[in-house]
Design a protein around this motif. Structure first.
Motif, short mmCIF file in Angstrom:
data_model
loop_
_atom_site.label_atom_id
_atom_site.label_comp_id
_atom_site.label_asym_id
_atom_site.label_seq_id
_atom_site.Cartn_x
_atom_site.Cartn_y
_atom_site.Cartn_z
N ARG C 144 -86.98 -47.72 20.35
CA ARG C 144 -87.33 -46.50 19.72
C ARG C 144 -86.64 -45.43 20.27
O ARG C 144 -86.59 -44.50 18.90
CB ARG C 144 -88.60 -45.73 21.66
N GLU C 223 -91.91 -43.06 31.13
CA GLU C 223 -92.97 -43.47 32.53
C GLU C 223 -93.53 -44.03 32.83
O GLU C 223 -94.44 -45.27 32.64
CB GLU C 223 -91.90 -42.74 33.47
N SER C 224 -94.84 -43.52 31.90
CA SER C 224 -96.38 -44.44 31.89
C SER C 224 -96.76 -45.18 30.59
O SER C 224 -97.08 -46.07 30.88
CB SER C 224 -97.21 -42.70 31.56
N GLU C 225 -95.76 -45.62 30.05
CA GLU C 225 -95.18 -46.06 28.75
C GLU C 225 -94.76 -47.36 29.91
O GLU C 225 -94.73 -49.14 29.90
CB GLU C 225 -95.40 -45.31 27.67
N TYR C 296 -94.34 -29.68 28.96
CA TYR C 296 -95.50 -30.40 27.67
C TYR C 296 -95.54 -32.04 27.86
O TYR C 296 -94.42 -32.08 28.55
CB TYR C 296 -93.98 -30.08 26.03
N PRO C 297 -96.75 -31.99 26.78
CA PRO C 297 -96.89 -33.41 27.07
C PRO C 297 -95.48 -34.25 26.33
O PRO C 297 -95.29 -33.59 25.88
CB PRO C 297 -98.68 -34.03 26.72
N ARG C 298 -95.68 -35.72 26.31
CA ARG C 298 -95.15 -36.10 25.53
C ARG C 298 -95.64 -36.30 24.43
O ARG C 298 -96.65 -36.96 23.92
CB ARG C 298 -94.67 -37.74 26.15
N ASP D 126 -100.40 -39.47 32.51
CA ASP D 126 -100.43 -40.27 31.48
C ASP D 126 -99.76 -39.88 30.21
O ASP D 126 -99.55 -40.96 29.35
CB ASP D 126 -101.85 -41.12 31.45
N LEU D 127 -99.71 -38.48 29.94
CA LEU D 127 -99.71 -38.28 28.37
C LEU D 127 -97.64 -37.62 28.69
O LEU D 127 -97.63 -37.09 27.83
CB LEU D 127 -100.53 -37.44 28.15
N GLY D 128 -97.11 -37.34 29.83
CA GLY D 128 -96.02 -37.49 29.84
C GLY D 128 -96.61 -35.68 30.18
O GLY D 128 -94.74 -35.58 30.73
N GLY D 129 -97.57 -34.76 30.51
CA GLY D 129 -96.65 -34.08 30.77
C GLY D 129 -97.53 -33.25 32.51
O GLY D 129 -98.19 -33.88 32.99
N LYS D 197 -105.08 -26.97 24.55
CA LYS D 197 -104.38 -26.03 23.17
C LYS D 197 -103.44 -26.06 22.30
O LYS D 197 -102.49 -26.05 21.55
CB LYS D 197 -104.71 -24.17 22.52
N ASN D 198 -102.75 -27.03 23.35
CA ASN D 198 -101.40 -27.26 23.55
C ASN D 198 -101.66 -28.37 21.67
O ASN D 198 -101.79 -30.00 22.02
CB ASN D 198 -100.30 -27.98 24.59
N VAL D 199 -100.01 -27.75 21.35
CA VAL D 199 -100.34 -28.88 19.67
C VAL D 199 -99.93 -30.33 20.34
O VAL D 199 -100.32 -30.96 19.46
CB VAL D 199 -99.53 -27.98 18.82
N ILE D 200 -98.86 -30.59 21.23
CA ILE D 200 -98.57 -31.87 21.35
C ILE D 200 -99.92 -32.41 22.02
O ILE D 200 -99.89 -33.59 21.13
CB ILE D 200 -97.38 -32.41 22.39
N LEU D 201 -100.45 -32.40 22.23
CA LEU D 201 -101.59 -32.40 22.97
C LEU D 201 -102.72 -33.28 21.63
O LEU D 201 -103.57 -34.22 22.31
CB LEU D 201 -102.16 -32.24 24.24
N GLN D 203 -101.79 -33.74 18.56
CA GLN D 203 -102.37 -34.68 18.55
C GLN D 203 -101.78 -36.06 18.91
O GLN D 203 -102.61 -36.86 18.53
CB GLN D 203 -100.26 -34.67 18.00
N ARG D 204 -102.18 -35.53 20.13
CA ARG D 204 -102.34 -37.58 20.79
C ARG D 204 -103.25 -37.78 21.85
O ARG D 204 -103.25 -38.81 21.65
CB ARG D 204 -101.44 -37.23 22.03
N LEU D 353 -98.72 -48.34 21.48
CA LEU D 353 -98.99 -48.71 22.55
C LEU D 353 -99.06 -46.86 23.82
O LEU D 353 -99.90 -46.39 24.67
CB LEU D 353 -97.75 -49.14 22.89
N ALA D 354 -98.45 -45.94 22.72
CA ALA D 354 -99.06 -44.46 23.82
C ALA D 354 -100.41 -44.17 23.84
O ALA D 354 -100.72 -43.90 24.18
CB ALA D 354 -97.68 -43.60 23.21
N ASP D 355 -101.11 -44.21 22.50
CA ASP D 355 -101.97 -44.16 21.64
C ASP D 355 -103.56 -45.21 23.10
O ASP D 355 -104.18 -44.63 23.46
CB ASP D 355 -102.54 -44.17 20.19
N LEU D 357 -102.04 -45.98 25.56
CA LEU D 357 -102.33 -45.35 27.33
C LEU D 357 -103.37 -44.51 26.95
O LEU D 357 -103.83 -43.93 27.98
CB LEU D 357 -101.19 -45.28 27.85
N SER E 14 -98.92 -22.18 20.03
CA SER E 14 -99.41 -23.05 21.59
C SER E 14 -98.06 -23.03 22.08
O SER E 14 -98.81 -23.28 23.61
CB SER E 14 -100.37 -24.33 21.02
#
Lengths: 180, 184, 331, 372, 146
Positions: C144, C223-225, C296-298, D126-129, D197-201, D203-204, D353-355, D357, E14
């Motif tokens: 990655r 870390e969560s993955e 932000y989330p990852r 879990d999503l990294g935030g 509303k976070n665009v990253i979230l 998308q995930r 994998l990320a999805d 999770l 956002s």
């Protein structure tokens, strides 16, 4: 107190550095050829590249030296690593034993090439060794690429384009995933 | 979903394979709490194992609307009937009726589409030959529930794709919810 | 090749650079922890020294005193070499960074190229470290990290080329000098000929975060993955070096952004120029990086690559062409 | 099952999520068969904290089994308490005073909010935030404080008794609840701005982990998973228990069937919980909190009993078989996440994998409740 | 194409909103309690381990050693021992042991206790590496209490 390096020492240091770089290059090359694990061979290759980059720098072409680092170490070596990772999942299987005749043949071939190169180097008449065409900066390089060597430059671009397209074609047909 | 139709079909299914169809009609005792019925004669004589049949029981007391006992080979057909009625399999479990030398497999169905309807389907199998067909082909969710029941009771669900220990360790050799289980 | 360097000066710079890199790595960890804590309404380290200021020293002492565990089955030489590859190029890069008009270890004509050349070696460390660990998570993480770094090097280089084109030099000092005067001369505004000024600044910033594997682009160590990604198997100073390398890279990235876009050591109003302005700008950028990490989330790998190929590269290419056109027209 | 045949493919490899993996909250192991970044097959391996609660139910008196409920789903222990006491009250025909019912509803709904808040934080983690987790904990702390002032515990509550609650609540608790609701209402926009509303979230989550309504039905999925698939089913509405029919609340339903839908269901559910609590506090009558006559030794009539309640994660149901003794003959605990997780294997095939999770997080797992 | 740009714009917005929120929170005061230096007063209903209630008048406990707490305990962590003594009508408590390692703090012992002889203590600073430290002799504890 002036501790600047005295002018007498400069040539010695210069020679020493050059020799050191050559040793690094050769050691890297040896590591690359002798190591049994592919990934270590790549590391040897990297060391070799770094040595070569040093030599370039030493020979007053910093641009080429840095390009050597950027492209060969940063890109080519990484790509090779990647290829190894993808191609050889169980690398416990070390390099298989080569047939008996391969060793002598390799020595013979290597010897011949070395002899030929050495012979050429000894007998050739060097007109102006290590010509300094320009300062080696980006501006000079860009100018020469777009004036003197423009034809070569374009040809190289075409070769690269074809290579990219070809790799795309190969990559697409290699794995046929229906989804994702 | 048509409640009456489902009940009708289940009733037919329950009366199938009765030992003697003409003689014993399926027990249908609406309203009266079935618990008392079973509890009272207990003092007098050892209670008989329940006969196959469909009971419409009091929801307020029992928490289910329809309680049907069928032959073990019919559980898949029952599942299909209830699947057609768009019902959900909530759980599969067992009960060890050691006095009757029988194991009971209980399927809890519910309806999530609106009107509240809970149907419980049970089947009894002999304790020494605990085999029953799997319904995991019909309801994918039964897969785990049946594995859990296998863990706890050692009931062999025939045709189950992966009848292995789910909650218990892979190497255990006991079934804790059997009444003759004495700890390990 | 010029070797007439003053030895004392060389030594001072050497020690200075290493101290700067290590000190920054150590104290950025403190900033990160303290900052994260306050963002999350906690207090963070506060026991070791006032405001926990000695915490990094305690952490360093702890890391150094720990046993260096080399797990069974790893490729030992590679396993040992990888952290060094992560750290050494990072330190090398500091050589060319002009902190102010006079504070620069080695003023190289091709400074920008050198930074990119050495930064690209960093990938190799992740790859080798991940591969040598013989750990599936580490290998996935290495794969990655590499695809991410390769994808983001392209827009980063294109944007850098635009700046080089605008300022006409690859020498970092000259690039900064080109932006002398007030903030209106800085490259992040289109006034100098960088057509999409602020946008390229943001794009470059994004690329730099992705290149340094910072959240939200920390796919390599998600870390969560993947537990800890390529440094899952590393402990003690092996981990310490990776860690220091990461923070050194952040400092480099921020410094480079300051040099390329924010006028280096020049004051925004053309007054008291000096190293302090450089540091202020750099640490503000680093704070933004920290803030982003804790907000932000990852992202996923796919959206990461999409971002690069669908947004960053088209924009940067367009900017390159437009800037070239602008320069041609304005002469 | 298919893992043996599939693993013969040389390009596939197996990785473990858990049991010591940072992504599995609790002790779950998921064997993932991967093709690069794609999940080929995912097999959850359960039982790491299996405690045989069902056997305990057969060996203890009805009353002694009560504390076990808090240990099933430690995040919404009161829902489980409620399910059990209501079952036993149904079996033994115990009338519960109305005030007790209201207290039960208030505390259970508070508990549901706290459970959802923790899920919210853990999911974003879990999503990294990381930060939203601690904001959620900040709010949750207030709930725990309030509940502690009533129940005496902070997590594994054992507050309800057969016939009522172990103690009355004070007005401070009720006003505290209202203050908390006001606070949470003012915090919700912050959560939505920061996370939803976070665009990253987005998308995930959008389009990730599709679970169709049909699949939910086949697997017996309930709770927010079912409601995120467009099915309006909530035991509180469909099969009302306690005093829920007296409250006016909506069941949030989203039709997208993806992780975002499940996320939104839970976020909206918190709003609805607050509505219920407000109404309950407004309506709460005076009176005793324990039934006047609760038999010392509960001996329900023989027979089968079934009772379902809506826990934070879905339908929690107990099937109890009584033989007229003071302990159960058979106690079956039907836990919602057991069924919800069982669809993971089928639904996660072909995911990144990320999805996978993100999907697993959106199911909201509480392992002790799965393993029982 | 228009969607491409609006997506980028709304996405960026956002992200900026998110940043502004965290930056705002950064300047707010921490909400955590600095535990070893500060600690909370437990609420009146807090459930610590059980203890015998000290009777204000007699200065001793009210336990009549009926053993209902023992019988009603789901985990069986209470052991009550009473003894017939001369001159006293009820049994006299001689030992009241609590095995706190098993206790689940359900409170059923207290519910069962008719004379109200036991209550929850407010202790929560309980930590030890040995489980013997959690076997309490409540009578001894009562005596030590002032």
């Amino acid at each position: 107190m002036n501790l600047a390096i005295s002018p007498d020492l400069v040539p010695i240091i210069r020679e020493g550095l050059f020799l050191g770089l050559i040793i690094v290059t050769v050691l890297g090359a040896l590591l690359a050829t002798c190591s049994q694990r592919m990934i270590r061979a790549v590391l040897g290759l990297v060391v070799c590249f770094i040595g070569i980059a040093g030599i370039y720098y030493f020979l007053n072409s910093p641009f080429v030296a840095l390009m050597q680092l950027l492209i060969y170490v940063g890109a080519v070596a990484v790509t090779i690593c990647f290829a190894i990772m993808l191609a050889d999942p169980d690398d416990d299987k070390l390099t298989a034993k080569t047939p008996g005749l391969a060793g002598p043949f390799a020595v013979l071939l290597g010897g011949t090439v070395t002899w030929a190169l050495a012979y050429a180097a000894m007998t050739a008449t060097w007109m102006t060794p290590a010509v300094k065409v320009n300062a080696g900066t980006a501006r000079d390089l860009g100018e020469s690429l777009l004036t003197t060597y423009s034809m070569v430059f374009e040809l190289v671009s075409i070769v690269l384009l074809i290579a990219i397209l070809g790799s795309l074609v190969v990559a697409r047909s290699g794995r046929d995933k229906t989804e994702c | 979903m048509n409640k009456a139709n489902v009940i009708q079909e289940l009733k037919a299914l329950a009366s199938e394979g009765m030992p003697d169809e003409t003689e014993v009609a399926p027990v249908v005792e609406p309203a009266s709490p079935e618990g008392d019925q079973e509890a009272k004669p207990k003092k007098a004589a050892p209670p008989e194992p329940r006969k196959n049949g469909l009971l419409e029981v009091d929801y307020a007391v029992k928490g289910v609307h329809v309680d049907v006992q069928i032959n073990s080979e019919n559980v898949v057909r029952a599942a299909e009937i209830l699947d057609r009625a768009a019902m959900t399999l909530e759980a599969v479990t067992g009960v060890d009726w050691i006095k009757d030398k029988e194991l009971e497999v209980v399927y809890d169905y519910s309806y999530t589409g609106g009107e509240c309807l809970r149907i419980v389907v049970r089947a009894r199998i002999p304790r020494d030959e605990p085999n029953i067909p799997t319904v995991s082909e019909v309801f994918g969710g039964a897969n785990w529930h049946e594995r859990e029941t296998f863990d706890f009771f050692g009931i062999n669900f025939e045709g189950h794709p992966q009848l292995e220990y789910l909650l218990l360790p892979e190497d255990c050799d006991f079934h804790p919810l059997l009444k003759d289980f004495k700890g390990c | 090749m010029d070797l007439g360097i003053n030895v004392v000066e060389m030594l001072i710079y050497l020690v200075g650079i290493i101290a700067f890199a290590a000190g920054n790595a150590a104290y950025l960890v403190w900033v990160e922890r303290k900052g994260a804590a306050h963002i999350q309404r906690r207090t963070g380290p506060k026991e070791v020294g006032p405001y926990g200021l000695l915490q990094p020293l305690a952490d360093g002492a702890k890391l150094m005193s720990k046993q260096l565990i080399i797990p069974d089955g790893v490729d030992k030489p590679l396993f040992m070499v990888a952290p060094l590859i992560a750290m050494v190029p990072a330190i090398m890069i500091f050589v060319t960074i002009p902190f102010s008009d006079s504070i620069i270890a080695r003023d190289i004509n091709l400074g920008l190229l050198m930074i990119f050349a050495f930064a690209s070696v960093n990938v190799l460390a992740l790859l080798l470290g991940g591969w040598a660990s013989r750990n599936k998570y580490a290998v996935i993480s290495a794969a990655r990290a590499v695809s991410q770094n390769v994808a983001y090097e392209i827009p980063m280089l294109i944007i850098a080329i635009t700046i080089v084109m605008v300022s006409g030099s690859m020498n970092l000092k000259e690039i900064v000098d080109f932006q002398a005067g007030g903030f209106w001369n800085w490259n992040f505004l289109p006034t100098n000929g960088n057509f999409l000024g602020p946008i390229t600044f943001v794009l470059f910033f994004i690329c730099f975060m992705a290149e340094t594997n910072r959240a939200p682009f920390d796919l390599g160590e998600a870390e969560s993955e993947l537990i800890a990604g390529f440094h899952t198997e590393y402990g003690s100073m092996g981990f310490g070096l990776f860690f220091m390398g990461e923070y050194a890279n952040i400092v480099i990235g921020a410094a480079l952004t300051v040099i390329l876009f924010l006028g280096g050591w020049y004051c925004p109003f053309g007054l008291t120029d000096g190293i302090w302005w450089f540091l202020i700008k750099m640490y503000l950028l680093i704070w933004t990086v920290v803030l982003i990490r804790w907000t932000y989330p990852r992202v996923t790998l796919w959206s990461l690559l999409n971002l690069s190929w669908k947004i960053l590269i088209p924009f940067s290419l367009f900017n390159l062409l437009a800037s070239a056109g602008l320069i041609k027209i304005l002469g | 099952m298919s893992s043996q045949t599939a693993s013969q493919n040389k390009e596939h490899f197996e990785i473990n999520l858990g049991p010591q993996h940072p992504a599995t909250h609790g002790v779950l192991r998921v064997k993932l068969l991967m093709d690069g970044e794609y999940v080929v097959d995912a097999e959850p391996v359960l039982g790491y904290i299996h405690r045989m609660h069902e056997l305990m139910g057969e060996n203890r008196t009805w009353a002694k089994y009560l504390p076990n409920m808090g240990r099933l789903d430690y995040l919404s222990a009161l829902s489980y308490n409620l399910g059990y006491v209501e079952l036993v009250e149904k079996m033994a025909a115990i009338e519960v005073p109305e005030r007790a019912e209201y207290i039960r509803v208030i505390t259970t709904e508070m508990n549901r909010i706290s459970s959802h808040l923790l899920w919210f934080g853990a999911f974003v983690l879990d999503l990294g935030g990381f930060t939203p987790l601690l904001y959620a904990f900040d709010d949750r702390e207030h709930i725990l404080d309030l509940l502690e002032s009533v129940t005496g515990s902070r997590l594994t509550y054992c507050y309800f008794r057969f016939g009522g609650c172990s103690n009355d609540v004070e007005d401070e608790f009720l006003t505290g609840c209202l203050t908390f609701i006001k606070r949470l209402r003012s915090r919700m926009p912050m959560y939505h701005n920061l996370v939803t509303k976070n665009v990253i979230l987005m998308q995930r989550l959008e389009g990730v982990g599709p679970v169709s309504a049909e699949m939910c039905r086949k697997y017996g999925a309930t709770g927010p998973v079912l409601r995120g698939s467009g099915i309006n089913y909530d035991v509180r509405k469909n099969e009302p228990y306690s005093v829920y029919p007296e409250f006016d609340f909506d069941v949030p339903v989203y039709n997208e069937c993806d992780s975002m839908a499940r996320y939104m269901v839970r976020m909206d559910e918190m709003d609805q919980c607050m509505r219920i609590i407000e109404q309950a506090i407004a309506k709460i009558p005076e009176g005793p909190v324990m039934a006047a006559k609760v038999p010392k030794m509960i001996k329900p009539a023989a027979g089968d009993y079934y009772h379902a309640v809506e826990a934070a994660r879905g339908t929690f149901a107990i099937r109890a078989v009584s033989e007229g003794k003071n302990q159960a003959y058979r106690m079956k605990l039907r836990s919602p996440t057991f069924s919800n997780l069982s669809l993971f294997q089928e639904a996660s095939k072909g995911m990144l994998l990320a999805d996978a999770l993100a999907f697993m997080g959106s199911i909201d797992l509480v392992i002790p409740e799965i393993d029982r | 194409m228009a969607g491409y740009f609006t997506n980028i714009l709304s996405g960026t917005k956002s992200l900026l909103v998110g940043l502004s929120i965290t930056q705002r929170e950064f300047f707010k005061k921490p909400v955590t309690l600095q535990y070893p230096w500060e600690s909370l007063e437990m609420t009146p209903r807090y459930r610590g381990h059980i203890q015998l209630v000290k009777d204000g008048e007699t200065g001793t406990h009210k336990c009549i050693s009926c053993g209902l707490c023992d019988k009603g305990c789901p985990s069986g962590c209470i052991t009550v021992k009473g003894e017939k003594q001369e001159g006293v009508k009820v049994k006299v408590l001689v030992r009241y042991d609590l095995d706190f390692t098993k206790c689940s703090l359900c409170g059923q012992c207290i519910d069962n206790c008719k004379p109200g002889a036991i209550e929850f203590s407010k202790e929560y600073n309980l930590a030890s590496t040995r489980k013997e430290d959690f076997y309490y002799d409540l009578l001894k504890r009562l005596k030590e209490q002032k």
